[in-house]
Design a protein around this motif. Structure first.
Motif, mmCIF file in Angstrom:
data_model
loop_
_atom_site.group_PDB
_atom_site.id
_atom_site.type_symbol
_atom_site.label_atom_id
_atom_site.label_comp_id
_atom_site.label_asym_id
_atom_site.label_seq_id
_atom_site.Cartn_x
_atom_site.Cartn_y
_atom_site.Cartn_z
ATOM 1 N N SER B 87 -17.503 24.875 17.930
ATOM 2 C CA SER B 87 -17.832 26.302 17.786
ATOM 3 C C SER B 87 -16.839 26.939 16.827
ATOM 4 N N LEU B 88 -17.244 27.051 15.574
ATOM 5 C CA LEU B 88 -16.349 27.612 14.562
ATOM 6 C C LEU B 88 -17.077 28.676 13.761
ATOM 7 N N TYR B 89 -16.327 29.644 13.277
ATOM 8 C CA TYR B 89 -16.916 30.642 12.391
ATOM 9 C C TYR B 89 -16.879 30.074 10.971
ATOM 10 N N GLY B 90 -18.042 29.674 10.493
ATOM 11 C CA GLY B 90 -18.132 28.977 9.215
ATOM 12 C C GLY B 90 -17.701 29.809 8.023
ATOM 13 N N HIS B 91 -17.731 31.137 8.158
ATOM 14 C CA HIS B 91 -17.373 31.994 7.022
ATOM 15 C C HIS B 91 -15.887 32.354 7.025
ATOM 16 N N LEU B 92 -15.149 31.759 7.966
ATOM 17 C CA LEU B 92 -13.696 31.998 8.024
ATOM 18 C C LEU B 92 -12.953 30.691 7.733
ATOM 19 N N THR B 93 -11.705 30.821 7.285
ATOM 20 C CA THR B 93 -10.887 29.631 7.049
ATOM 21 C C THR B 93 -10.370 29.101 8.388
ATOM 22 N N LEU B 128 -13.323 27.313 3.527
ATOM 23 C CA LEU B 128 -13.998 27.887 4.700
ATOM 24 C C LEU B 128 -14.430 26.778 5.661
#
Lengths: 261, 302
Positions: B87-93, B128
């Motif tokens: 579960s990762l925010y793909g638009h964040l590093t 990202l």
């Protein structure tokens, strides 16, 4: 719950980084003012007479807000609500968020506050754009004087606050629907249907029963196209009632949904 | 002391169709508990129940000595978890993803570079997370679970998508966390070899039922009772003697396999062979791998 809220709001704000929601809001807010500016910069426009008018600001405000209140802002609210909620659905992060020690109420409230902040940005941007439309012709054409009437900050502020409150039913229903449905088309379709119904029924004396009509009604009453007296009850009461119902039902549906990821 | 204890945990997604049935999980503190089962066995459903992602329908859940229904937030504050896909925010590093969780768990910002270093993602810079390989995403998901230094990790298939080198690294990392920090790790997997190599305790689940639970030595005992393989010059005669001793056999060319043969039975059989002047070239206890044990357990249940 309250002690965690500031940090959760901060991370929710961080999350919308590189999300197109902000650009959408800025472009939408500047859309009508940009058209008005383009029209005014045409050489054939009698700018001197327009700028000398005593009702200059009211007229500019109405021109800029007519399409915005009826069409653009409801659409922006629907799209931004979906874009922000889709950050979790698209990245499959609901389960991680729901397995964190942050209570559902804090998550829900933080998301709502960030959503409201983005919508607030729309109001700031359109106000700035309207002021820009007023002053740009005088910057471009040296022979055109600045508008003679003083800038009515108070009117801008009061109208903006009114519109923001009138938009609350749209904001809260779209927010709740977007958090509930993984498929963003569902929330946009439901919102779109209510909005079309509301616009179509604007001449009906009980149109205030349709929650998405309040924003256009507020504009039309403010612009003098409609009167408060033609409605049997205060529209503001319906606005707050809908906002309270949508917020309560939306939160409960979010908190007690069976599958949290 | 148990880190996780469930009693009579059952869950239904549809009426009368049990996804889990009477699961009594007992994960000792300080253990690496391998939760093994094929796809659809109920592993992820169990883990989702443990984390409160699904409402408890029947049974009780205690985590780190506390009831999940009474103090869910307090318990989740002491668990690091990763369920199914990262579960990762793909638009964040990577750093921005970790900053998000660092604020949620209210831990020191210095933990961000520390955990990135631990999982080998210290040099991802402005890339990202959406552009990460699956292996990198898995590592970042594990970094998130380590951020607040929890005493309990719940990891669902953490080596999924990793290359062999990555699998070894994650395995070493989990062993190190367990050894140096005493972190209890509940690890689900269908990669049998992975479970076998690092776990101290095992739970085997199939079709929503827990078929086996215990420490690895218990499983080794189970394995030890399995079979004996031998090579001999007179397979037919040896097989006849085995039948007389009520031993189940499988004959192949010059080899004979005795199924479910305990040590005493093996000794008696060898004595009989010696008396019958049958030459024995080799006798060995079959080293059954976990996969065979697992398949036997599943087969017995079916």
């Amino acid at each position: 719950m309250i002690s965690q809220l500031p940090s959760v709001i901060a991370v929710e704000w961080l999350k919308r980084k590189r999300c197109p929601a902000l650009w959408l809001v800025l472009l939408a807010a500047c859309f009508v003012p940009a058209i008005v500016l383009a029209a005014r910069l045409r050489p054939s426009t009698p700018l001197a007479a327009i700028h000398a008018s005593t009702k200059y600001w009211q007229s500019l405000w109405n021109t800029s807000w007519e399409a915005t209140a009826i069409l653009i802002l409801p659409l922006v609210i629907m799209l931004v609500a979906s874009l922000l909620a889709q950050i979790e659905f698209r990245n499959n992060t609901w389960k991680q968020l729901n397995a964190s020690p942050v209570p559902a109420a804090t998550v829900w409230l933080a998301k709502l506050i960030v959503f409201l902040a983005v919508i607030l940005l729309f109001f700031i941007a359109i106000n700035a754009a309207i002021v820009g439309v007023a002053f740009m012709p005088s910057v471009v054409y040296s022979n055109v004087a600045f508008p003679s009437a003083p800038l009515p900050w108070q009117m801008f502020f009061e109208h903006s606050v009114n519109y923001m409150f009138s938009a609350l039913p749209i904001v809260l229903l779209q927010f709740s629907l977007s958090l509930l449905f993984r498929n963003f088309v569902v929330s946009i379709a439901i919102g779109g249907a209510i909005w079309i119904l509301s616009i179509g029924a604007l001449s009906w004396e009980h149109v205030y029963l349709l929650p998405y009509s309040h924003l256009p009604l507020d504009y039309l009453i403010g612009a003098g196209s409609m009167s408060k007296r033609q409605f049997p009850m205060e529209i503001g009461v319906a606005t707050y009632a809908y906002a309270a119902i949508f917020a309560t039902v939306g939160f409960l549906a979010f908190k007690y949904r069976s599958d949290r990821g | 002391m148990l880190a996780i204890e469930t009693q009579h945990l059952s869950h239904r997604f549809a009426r009368d169709v049990y996804a889990l049935e009477n699961i009594n999980l007992a994960v000792p503190r300080g253990s690496i508990y391998g939760f093994l089962g094929p796809n659809g066995a109920g592993k992820t459903t169990t883990l989702r129940l443990l984390l409160g992602l699904l409402p408890t329908q029947t049974g009780t859940i205690h985590v780190l000595g506390e009831s999940m229904t009474r103090n869910r937030a307090g318990i989740l504050d002491r668990i690091g978890s990763s369920i199914e896909t990262p579960s990762l925010y793909g638009h964040l590093t990577a750093v921005e993803n970790l900053r998000f969780w660092q604020k949620i768990y209210r831990c020191e910002p210095r933990r961000i570079p520390e955990v990135l270093e631990i999982v080998g993602l210290g040099d991802t810079g402005k890339k990202l997370a959406g552009a990460f390989s699956l292996g990198m995403r898995q590592r970042l998901a594990i970094a998130i679970t380590l951020l607040h230094d929890p005493p309990l990790l719940i990891l669902d298939e953490p080596t999924n998508g990793l290359d062999p080198h990555g699998i070894i690294e994650i395995r070493d990392l989990l062993l190190r966390l367990n050894r140096d920090h005493g972190t209890t790790i509940l690890l689900s997997s269908h990669l049998l070899s992975e479970i076998e190599r690092i776990t101290t305790h095992l739970g085997i689940i199939h079709r929503g039922k827990l078929l086996f639970q215990g420490d690895v030595s218990e499983l080794n005992t189970l394995k030890g009772q399995q079979s004996v393989a031998m090579r001999t010059n007179r397979v037919g005669d040896a097989q006849a003697i085995a039948r007389r001793l009520n031993l189940e056999t499988i004959a192949e060319d010059r080899a004979l396999n005795l199924k479910n043969c305990a040590d005493a039975q093996t000794a008696a059989f060898l004595r009989e062979l010696a008396l019958a002047h049958i030459d024995v070239y080799e006798v060995r206890r079959e080293r059954l791998d976990l996969e065979t044990v697992f398949l036997d357990l599943v087969g017995a249940q079916a």
